[in-house]
Write an enzyme that holds these catalytic residues in place. Structure first.
Site, PDB file in Angstrom:
ATOM      1  N   ASN A   7     -17.206  12.385   8.294  1.00 26.58           N
ATOM      2  CA  ASN A   7     -16.049  12.921   7.566  1.00 26.58           C
ATOM      3  C   ASN A   7     -15.782  14.303   8.143  1.00 26.58           C
ATOM      4  O   ASN A   7     -16.418  15.275   7.752  1.00 26.58           O
ATOM      5  CB  ASN A   7     -16.338  12.981   6.070  1.00 26.58           C
ATOM      6  CG  ASN A   7     -15.140  13.473   5.265  1.00 26.58           C
ATOM      7  OD1 ASN A   7     -14.134  13.908   5.819  1.00 26.58           O
ATOM      8  ND2 ASN A   7     -15.260  13.422   3.953  1.00 26.58           N
ATOM      9  N   LYS A  14     -19.249  16.336   7.663  1.00 30.37           N
ATOM     10  CA  LYS A  14     -20.245  15.662   6.836  1.00 30.37           C
ATOM     11  C   LYS A  14     -20.661  14.375   7.532  1.00 30.37           C
ATOM     12  O   LYS A  14     -19.830  13.711   8.161  1.00 30.37           O
ATOM     13  CB  LYS A  14     -19.665  15.322   5.455  1.00 30.37           C
ATOM     14  CG  LYS A  14     -19.255  16.507   4.616  1.00 30.37           C
ATOM     15  CD  LYS A  14     -18.662  16.036   3.290  1.00 30.37           C
ATOM     16  CE  LYS A  14     -18.152  17.188   2.449  1.00 30.37           C
ATOM     17  NZ  LYS A  14     -17.533  16.726   1.186  1.00 30.37           N
ATOM     18  N   ARG A  90     -13.791   8.643   8.190  1.00 29.09           N
ATOM     19  CA  ARG A  90     -12.806   8.823   7.134  1.00 29.09           C
ATOM     20  C   ARG A  90     -11.556   9.438   7.748  1.00 29.09           C
ATOM     21  O   ARG A  90     -11.611  10.480   8.387  1.00 29.09           O
ATOM     22  CB  ARG A  90     -13.341   9.746   6.038  1.00 29.09           C
ATOM     23  CG  ARG A  90     -12.319   9.949   4.914  1.00 29.09           C
ATOM     24  CD  ARG A  90     -12.648  11.149   4.062  1.00 29.09           C
ATOM     25  NE  ARG A  90     -11.666  11.319   2.994  1.00 29.09           N
ATOM     26  CZ  ARG A  90     -11.303  12.482   2.502  1.00 29.09           C
ATOM     27  NH1 ARG A  90     -11.829  13.604   2.964  1.00 29.09           N
ATOM     28  NH2 ARG A  90     -10.402  12.565   1.544  1.00 29.09           N
ATOM     29  N   HIS A 179      -7.268   9.372  -1.669  1.00 31.73           N
ATOM     30  CA  HIS A 179      -8.601   9.183  -2.262  1.00 31.73           C
ATOM     31  C   HIS A 179      -8.886   7.703  -2.484  1.00 31.73           C
ATOM     32  O   HIS A 179      -9.678   7.333  -3.355  1.00 31.73           O
ATOM     33  CB  HIS A 179      -8.741   9.932  -3.593  1.00 31.73           C
ATOM     34  CG  HIS A 179      -8.633  11.417  -3.473  1.00 31.73           C
ATOM     35  ND1 HIS A 179      -7.974  12.201  -4.399  1.00 31.73           N
ATOM     36  CD2 HIS A 179      -9.095  12.281  -2.533  1.00 31.73           C
ATOM     37  CE1 HIS A 179      -8.042  13.464  -4.037  1.00 31.73           C
ATOM     38  NE2 HIS A 179      -8.712  13.546  -2.902  1.00 31.73           N
ATOM     39  N   LEU A 207     -11.754  13.720  -9.766  1.00 33.85           N
ATOM     40  CA  LEU A 207     -11.575  15.159  -9.959  1.00 33.85           C
ATOM     41  C   LEU A 207     -12.563  15.916  -9.088  1.00 33.85           C
ATOM     42  O   LEU A 207     -13.774  15.935  -9.350  1.00 33.85           O
ATOM     43  CB  LEU A 207     -11.801  15.539 -11.431  1.00 33.85           C
ATOM     44  CG  LEU A 207     -10.915  14.847 -12.473  1.00 33.85           C
ATOM     45  CD1 LEU A 207     -11.301  15.285 -13.877  1.00 33.85           C
ATOM     46  CD2 LEU A 207      -9.441  15.140 -12.208  1.00 33.85           C
ATOM     47  N   ASN A 209     -12.200  19.159  -5.638  1.00 28.26           N
ATOM     48  CA  ASN A 209     -11.287  20.210  -5.211  1.00 28.26           C
ATOM     49  C   ASN A 209      -9.885  19.629  -5.042  1.00 28.26           C
ATOM     50  O   ASN A 209      -8.885  20.236  -5.387  1.00 28.26           O
ATOM     51  CB  ASN A 209     -11.764  20.840  -3.905  1.00 28.26           C
ATOM     52  CG  ASN A 209     -10.940  22.059  -3.543  1.00 28.26           C
ATOM     53  OD1 ASN A 209     -10.770  22.970  -4.340  1.00 28.26           O
ATOM     54  ND2 ASN A 209     -10.394  22.078  -2.335  1.00 28.26           N
ATOM     55  N   GLY A 210      -9.837  18.396  -4.512  1.00 30.70           N
ATOM     56  CA  GLY A 210      -8.625  17.582  -4.534  1.00 30.70           C
ATOM     57  C   GLY A 210      -8.745  16.604  -5.686  1.00 30.70           C
ATOM     58  O   GLY A 210      -9.843  16.135  -5.989  1.00 30.70           O
ATOM     59  N   ARG A 239      -4.285  23.380  -4.754  1.00 32.08           N
ATOM     60  CA  ARG A 239      -2.980  22.724  -4.649  1.00 32.08           C
ATOM     61  C   ARG A 239      -2.321  22.620  -6.021  1.00 32.08           C
ATOM     62  O   ARG A 239      -2.984  22.387  -7.022  1.00 32.08           O
ATOM     63  CB  ARG A 239      -3.146  21.339  -4.009  1.00 32.08           C
ATOM     64  CG  ARG A 239      -3.373  21.392  -2.513  1.00 32.08           C
ATOM     65  CD  ARG A 239      -3.700  20.035  -1.942  1.00 32.08           C
ATOM     66  NE  ARG A 239      -5.133  19.837  -1.812  1.00 32.08           N
ATOM     67  CZ  ARG A 239      -5.696  18.692  -1.438  1.00 32.08           C
ATOM     68  NH1 ARG A 239      -4.951  17.628  -1.182  1.00 32.08           N
ATOM     69  NH2 ARG A 239      -7.008  18.599  -1.330  1.00 32.08           N
ATOM     70  N   LEU A 281     -14.538  25.313 -10.433  1.00 31.35           N
ATOM     71  CA  LEU A 281     -14.387  25.035 -11.857  1.00 31.35           C
ATOM     72  C   LEU A 281     -15.557  25.567 -12.684  1.00 31.35           C
ATOM     73  O   LEU A 281     -15.367  25.960 -13.836  1.00 31.35           O
ATOM     74  CB  LEU A 281     -14.250  23.528 -12.090  1.00 31.35           C
ATOM     75  CG  LEU A 281     -13.859  23.161 -13.524  1.00 31.35           C
ATOM     76  CD1 LEU A 281     -12.386  23.420 -13.766  1.00 31.35           C
ATOM     77  CD2 LEU A 281     -14.202  21.722 -13.861  1.00 31.35           C
ATOM     78  N   ARG A 282     -16.752  25.598 -12.108  1.00 30.47           N
ATOM     79  CA  ARG A 282     -17.892  26.128 -12.853  1.00 30.47           C
ATOM     80  C   ARG A 282     -17.665  27.588 -13.222  1.00 30.47           C
ATOM     81  O   ARG A 282     -17.926  28.012 -14.359  1.00 30.47           O
ATOM     82  CB  ARG A 282     -19.174  25.973 -12.023  1.00 30.47           C
ATOM     83  CG  ARG A 282     -19.637  24.529 -11.857  1.00 30.47           C
ATOM     84  CD  ARG A 282     -20.713  24.409 -10.801  1.00 30.47           C
ATOM     85  NE  ARG A 282     -20.192  24.766  -9.488  1.00 30.47           N
ATOM     86  CZ  ARG A 282     -20.899  24.646  -8.358  1.00 30.47           C
ATOM     87  NH1 ARG A 282     -22.133  24.203  -8.395  1.00 30.47           N
ATOM     88  NH2 ARG A 282     -20.361  24.969  -7.195  1.00 30.47           N
ATOM     89  N   ILE A 329     -16.139  17.222 -10.064  1.00 27.03           N
ATOM     90  CA  ILE A 329     -15.773  17.723 -11.393  1.00 27.03           C
ATOM     91  C   ILE A 329     -15.825  16.599 -12.423  1.00 27.03           C
ATOM     92  O   ILE A 329     -16.354  16.764 -13.524  1.00 27.03           O
ATOM     93  CB  ILE A 329     -14.385  18.372 -11.359  1.00 27.03           C
ATOM     94  CG1 ILE A 329     -14.415  19.645 -10.490  1.00 27.03           C
ATOM     95  CG2 ILE A 329     -13.888  18.696 -12.757  1.00 27.03           C
ATOM     96  CD1 ILE A 329     -13.055  20.242 -10.203  1.00 27.03           C
ATOM     97  N   GLU A 382     -18.270   7.740  -1.327  1.00 25.64           N
ATOM     98  CA  GLU A 382     -17.315   7.363  -0.296  1.00 25.64           C
ATOM     99  C   GLU A 382     -18.019   6.953   0.987  1.00 25.64           C
ATOM    100  O   GLU A 382     -17.526   6.097   1.739  1.00 25.64           O
ATOM    101  CB  GLU A 382     -16.351   8.525  -0.051  1.00 25.64           C
ATOM    102  CG  GLU A 382     -15.453   8.802  -1.247  1.00 25.64           C
ATOM    103  CD  GLU A 382     -14.585  10.029  -1.078  1.00 25.64           C
ATOM    104  OE1 GLU A 382     -13.427   9.868  -0.650  1.00 25.64           O
ATOM    105  OE2 GLU A 382     -15.064  11.142  -1.366  1.00 25.64           O
TER     106      GLU A 382
END
Length: 395
Positions: A7, A14, A90, A179, A207, A209-210, A239, A281-282, A329, A382
């Site tokens: 990826n 990755k 990917r 996704h 959920l 980052n994208g 975004r 988000l944390r 998330i 994935e």
């Protein structure tokens, strides 16, 4: 069969080596900060983790580092690059041309290049990963797995925009959805777990980052919140998600911003980042709990958008058996799941607060006993999905 799953991002790489069909993960790794003198390389085999900081100035040097590590006598997993029989890549955008895993040839690479404008943050890096892998893993089959492929089952009324037909027919301007690899993986896990009769109408909520949501009927995607590019729909890390087109014209005409400046604003400096100054988000959740009004507002706005799409998708599905939360998330933030399921009694969605707060890496139910709709948390994978599709294409 040893399959290397790659990826390639704009500044990251990755990878996993997965033995198929057993789905045995032999190693996982990540190259971060490609292009920097202090790039970060991590490699994990079983529970042994190796990490180092070194100069990796290009994707080519990054992938060479990966190959070198895979061959290492102590932490590697193969004795020769020829033991890697296939490389599954990917690729974010496949347009309307690719609805299935595809063996890479020059025509496929040209098609990926033609779609650079539709996924400028992803497709160029994805293609770079393919081209470099071809030079290192020379005996392996190179397979492209497209994020958009799973959504090629969307009906025309879902993917066509209400603009002149020529823009669809001649320029392929339409909603594609993204996704898809994740939505496919978790929806199949849900169907396997619940049984086909109890999973005819499901909503998958990815959920990270994208972010995106899909309406899935009888195992087929019929809607996805992302559209022509991966920016529409939900509020994301950087975004904006859904926005009135008039805002774009206003930014350009009244504030004098160029098209590139608006694109950067909406892609890289909006969403949670734009609303709070933070994209993690944390951190946003912690600051919201400590009274930060902007962070609390951002969480409310993101949850509102999710609920809006749940209602929309329940309608077009004409029923709802289950909703599935997944990705970083979706799997880990009990707060976002709580906010997203709040006040959805009319749809028969009732979250169990105690179950919701239990942390686990396993598939689990988090609804109350009286909830008509199952609420599942399913960890996405994935890489396994890419390996499965690669293997199925080659056997």
């Amino acid at each position: 069969m040893n399959i290397l799953v790659l990826n390639a991002g704009s500044s990251s790489l990755k990878y996993q080596v997965i033995e198929m069909p057993s789905e045995n993960v032999k190693c996982v790794g990540l190259v971060e900060r490609i292009g920097m003198e202090d790039a970060i390389f991590t490699h994990e085999k079983n529970e042994d983790k190796h990490s180092e900081i070194l100069s990796i100035l290009s994707h080519e040097s990054g992938l060479k580092k990966v190959a070198e590590t895979l061959l290492d006598s102590k932490i590697g997993v193969v004795k020769s690059v020829d033991e890697i029989e296939a490389v599954g890549h990917r690729v974010v955008h496949g347009g309307s041309k690719f609805a299935a895993p595809t063996i890479v040839n020059q025509e496929v690479k040209d098609s990926i290049r033609d779609l650079f404008d539709l996924a400028p943050l992803h497709n160029p890096a994805n293609l770079t990963g393919i081209e470099i892998a071809e030079t290192i893993f020379t005996s392996a089959k190179q397979i492209a797995i497209f994020d958009t492929a799973f959504h090629q089952t969307m009906p025309k009324e879902a993917y066509q925009y209400a603009i002149k037909n020529e823009y669809l027919n001649d320029y392929h301007i339409r909603a594609y959805g993204f996704h898809g690899t994740s939505h496919k993986y978790v929806s199949e896990k849900a169907i396997e777990y619940l049984g086909k009769e109890n999973s005819k109408n499901i909503i998958t909520i990815h959920l990270g980052n994208g972010c995106s949501m899909s309406a899935i009927k009888n195992g087929k995607s019929i809607e996805n919140s992302l559209g022509f590019g991966p920016m529409n729909g939900l509020v994301m890390g950087t975004r904006c998600g859904d926005i009135d087109q008039s805002v774009i014209f206003y930014l350009m005409k009244k504030l004098g911003k160029t098209a590139d400046e608006v694109s950067t604003l909406l892609n890289k400096d909006s969403g949670m980042q734009g609303l709070t100054g933070f994209s993690d988000l944390r951190e946003i959740s912690e600051k919201a709990e400590n009274g930060n009004a902007d962070c609390k507002n951002a969480l409310d706005l993101a949850a509102y958008r999710i609920k809006k799409y749940i209602g929309f998708y329940a309608t077009i599905l004409n029923g709802l058996d289950a909703i599935i939360f997944t990705a970083g998330i979706g799997e880990n933030s009990y707060l976002m799941r709580e906010l997203a399921c709040e006040n959805l009694d009319f749809l028969g969605i009732h979250l169990d607060d105690d179950k919701n707060k239990i942390r686990s890496k396993q598939l689990r139910e988090i609804q109350t006993e009286t909830s008509k709709v199952k609420i599942l948390v399913i960890p996405t994978n994935e890489e396994i999905e890419i390996a499965k599709q690669t293997y199925q294409l080659l056997i």
